[in-house]
Every structure is written in structure tokens, then in C-alpha cells.
Design a protein around this motif. Structure first.
Motif, PDB file in Angstrom:
ATOM      1  N   UNK A   1      25.899 -21.461 -19.517  1.00 21.23           N
ATOM      2  CA  UNK A   1      27.097 -21.398 -18.700  1.00 21.23           C
ATOM      3  C   UNK A   1      28.165 -20.688 -19.519  1.00 21.23           C
ATOM      4  N   UNK A   2      28.137 -19.365 -19.457  1.00 20.92           N
ATOM      5  CA  UNK A   2      29.039 -18.559 -20.262  1.00 20.92           C
ATOM      6  C   UNK A   2      30.453 -18.589 -19.690  1.00 20.92           C
ATOM      7  N   UNK A   3      31.425 -18.491 -20.558  1.00 21.22           N
ATOM      8  CA  UNK A   3      32.833 -18.504 -20.161  1.00 21.22           C
ATOM      9  C   UNK A   3      33.474 -17.155 -20.443  1.00 21.22           C
TER      10      UNK A   3
ATOM     11  N   UNK B   1      29.890 -12.783 -25.432  1.00 24.67           N
ATOM     12  CA  UNK B   1      28.545 -12.729 -24.839  1.00 24.67           C
ATOM     13  C   UNK B   1      28.599 -12.584 -23.309  1.00 24.67           C
ATOM     14  N   UNK B   2      29.599 -13.168 -22.695  1.00 23.36           N
ATOM     15  CA  UNK B   2      29.746 -13.067 -21.244  1.00 23.36           C
ATOM     16  C   UNK B   2      29.835 -11.611 -20.813  1.00 23.36           C
ATOM     17  N   UNK B   3      30.623 -10.843 -21.541  1.00 26.18           N
ATOM     18  CA  UNK B   3      30.831  -9.440 -21.186  1.00 26.18           C
ATOM     19  C   UNK B   3      29.598  -8.599 -21.521  1.00 26.18           C
ATOM     20  N   UNK B   4      28.898  -8.958 -22.577  1.00 25.63           N
ATOM     21  CA  UNK B   4      27.655  -8.269 -22.907  1.00 25.63           C
ATOM     22  C   UNK B   4      26.586  -8.510 -21.855  1.00 25.63           C
ATOM     23  N   UNK B   5      26.457  -9.761 -21.441  1.00 26.52           N
ATOM     24  CA  UNK B   5      25.479 -10.112 -20.404  1.00 26.52           C
ATOM     25  C   UNK B   5      25.858  -9.430 -19.089  1.00 26.52           C
ATOM     26  N   UNK B   6      27.140  -9.458 -18.748  1.00 22.24           N
ATOM     27  CA  UNK B   6      27.595  -8.804 -17.517  1.00 22.24           C
ATOM     28  C   UNK B   6      27.314  -7.307 -17.560  1.00 22.24           C
ATOM     29  N   UNK B   7      27.514  -6.692 -18.716  1.00 22.14           N
ATOM     30  CA  UNK B   7      27.218  -5.262 -18.862  1.00 22.14           C
ATOM     31  C   UNK B   7      25.728  -4.993 -18.652  1.00 22.14           C
ATOM     32  N   UNK B   8      24.875  -5.900 -19.127  1.00 22.30           N
ATOM     33  CA  UNK B   8      23.431  -5.748 -18.893  1.00 22.30           C
ATOM     34  C   UNK B   8      23.098  -5.869 -17.409  1.00 22.30           C
ATOM     35  N   UNK B   9      23.781  -6.780 -16.703  1.00 23.78           N
ATOM     36  CA  UNK B   9      23.582  -6.900 -15.249  1.00 23.78           C
ATOM     37  C   UNK B   9      23.961  -5.590 -14.571  1.00 23.78           C
ATOM     38  N   UNK B  10      25.104  -5.024 -14.971  1.00 22.50           N
ATOM     39  CA  UNK B  10      25.566  -3.776 -14.367  1.00 22.50           C
ATOM     40  C   UNK B  10      24.550  -2.657 -14.632  1.00 22.50           C
TER      41      UNK B  10
ATOM     42  N   UNK C   1      29.647 -14.959 -15.573  1.00 19.56           N
ATOM     43  CA  UNK C   1      29.114 -13.652 -15.975  1.00 19.56           C
ATOM     44  C   UNK C   1      28.598 -12.891 -14.757  1.00 19.56           C
ATOM     45  N   UNK C   2      27.985 -13.606 -13.826  1.00 10.97           N
ATOM     46  CA  UNK C   2      27.425 -12.952 -12.641  1.00 10.97           C
ATOM     47  C   UNK C   2      28.517 -12.486 -11.677  1.00 10.97           C
ATOM     48  N   UNK C   3      29.575 -13.265 -11.515  1.00 15.81           N
ATOM     49  CA  UNK C   3      30.666 -12.835 -10.636  1.00 15.81           C
ATOM     50  C   UNK C   3      31.323 -11.574 -11.194  1.00 15.81           C
ATOM     51  N   UNK C   4      31.503 -11.539 -12.493  1.00 16.36           N
ATOM     52  CA  UNK C   4      32.055 -10.344 -13.131  1.00 16.36           C
ATOM     53  C   UNK C   4      31.177  -9.123 -12.807  1.00 16.36           C
ATOM     54  N   UNK C   5      29.880  -9.275 -12.965  1.00 18.05           N
ATOM     55  CA  UNK C   5      28.956  -8.179 -12.654  1.00 18.05           C
ATOM     56  C   UNK C   5      28.920  -7.881 -11.159  1.00 18.05           C
ATOM     57  N   UNK C   6      29.073  -8.900 -10.322  1.00 16.55           N
ATOM     58  CA  UNK C   6      29.067  -8.698  -8.870  1.00 16.55           C
ATOM     59  C   UNK C   6      30.255  -7.857  -8.425  1.00 16.55           C
TER      60      UNK C   6
END
Length: 167
Positions: free
Chosen positions: A9-11, A16-25, A63-68
């Protein structure tokens, strides 16, 4: 079928949240390109939704909402897809999927085919309501079920398999 997995549950205060979101993108840039090799592949297979579902379930809704929010816009700017008129509805639907999947994962702390089925169908229903409020119609939601049933199935089955890999 059930599988306990390690969920995060990243904050927003974590790098790491932004890194994971970048991978989603990035995944949301590459996967649709493969799907668009098939006629109507994007509509039929819903590749952005698969990435959001798995990402939100595994790494949390933030992280997913950011990528969404970012993925459809980046996709549109780089590839022209989704079309500008569809962009707001798609973004809202992906945000709903990210929220629903992330919150269910956080609450249930496990993944099952039935849970994923409930997440996908619940998010589709909520997304359909949001689409109606935004556009006055539910044409895309009907298409998601009529034309896009393979993508919904892919989200449930593919999502379960990907989450079970214990990445």
C-alpha cells in the motif's frame, strides 16, 4: 482458486510510488500497441484496464490512481489513442477501477478469481454510471460488455495469473 500474495500500500510520500506508477504508464504505452495489432484490439482486450487492475491490487490504489490519470493522457499525446473525446471517460473509468481494486486488495489481503470478478464487474458498473453522468449515454459501457467481454475475462483470469506470480 485462491492465492495469498504480498500486497503493498504505497503512499504519495514514497519515491517508490512514483517509480511504480511510471512502470504502469510504460506498460500502458507498450501493451496497447500490441493489442492494436488486432482489429479493435484495444476495445476487445482493454489492456489499460488489465494493467490498472493488477497494479492497484498489488501496489495499492494511490500508485494506480496516479497512473490512471497519467496513462491515458500520455498515450493520447504520443499515439493519438484514446481519442480526445474518449479521454475523460476512460480516465474516470480507470480511476474507478484503480480505487476499487486497490481498496478490495487492502481490505481482503488475498486474491481470488471471485474477488477479481467482483472488482471488474463492480468497477464496470460504477464506470458505466460515471460515463452516463459525464456523457448522458452508456455506449462505451455497453461496448465493454458486448464487444469487450474478452478483455473483461482477460482482466479476471490474466490478473489472477499475474498476481499469483508473486512479483
Amino acid at each position: 482458486m485462491e492465492s495469498n500474495i504480498r500486497l503493498y500500500s504505497l503512499n504519495y510520500n514514497e519515491v517508490r510510488t512514483y517509480g511504480v506508477s511510471a512502470l504502469f504508464v510504460l506498460a500502458n504505452l507498450l501493451l496497447p500497441q500490441l493489442c492494436h495489432l488486432l482489429p479493435q484490439g484495444g476495445v476487445i482486450l482493454a489492456p489499460l484496464s488489465l494493467v490498472m487492475l493488477v497494479g492497484a491490487y498489488k501496489f495499492g490504489w494511490k500508485a494506480a490512481v496516479l497512473a490512471a490519470v497519467v496513462s491515458p493522457l500520455v498515450n493520447h499525446l504520443l499515439t493519438g489513442m484514446p481519442a480526445w473525446g474518449i479521454l475523460p471517460v476512460m480516465t474516470v473509468k480507470l480511476m474507478i477501477l484503480a480505487l476499487v481494486a486497490g481498496l478490495v486488495a487492502q481490505r481482503m489481503k488475498k486474491v481470488t478469481v471471485l474477488l477479481l470478478m467482483a472488482v471488474v464487474l463492480g468497477a464496470e458498473m460504477l464506470g458505466g454510471m460515471a460515463e452516463f453522468l459525464l456523457t448522458g449515454g452508456i455506449a462505451m459501457t455497453v461496448a465493454d460488455f458486448v464487444i469487450g467481454w474478452p478483455g473483461l475475462l482477460l482482466q479476471v483470469v490474466g490478473g489472477f495469473v499475474l498476481l499469483k506470480l508473486k512479483l
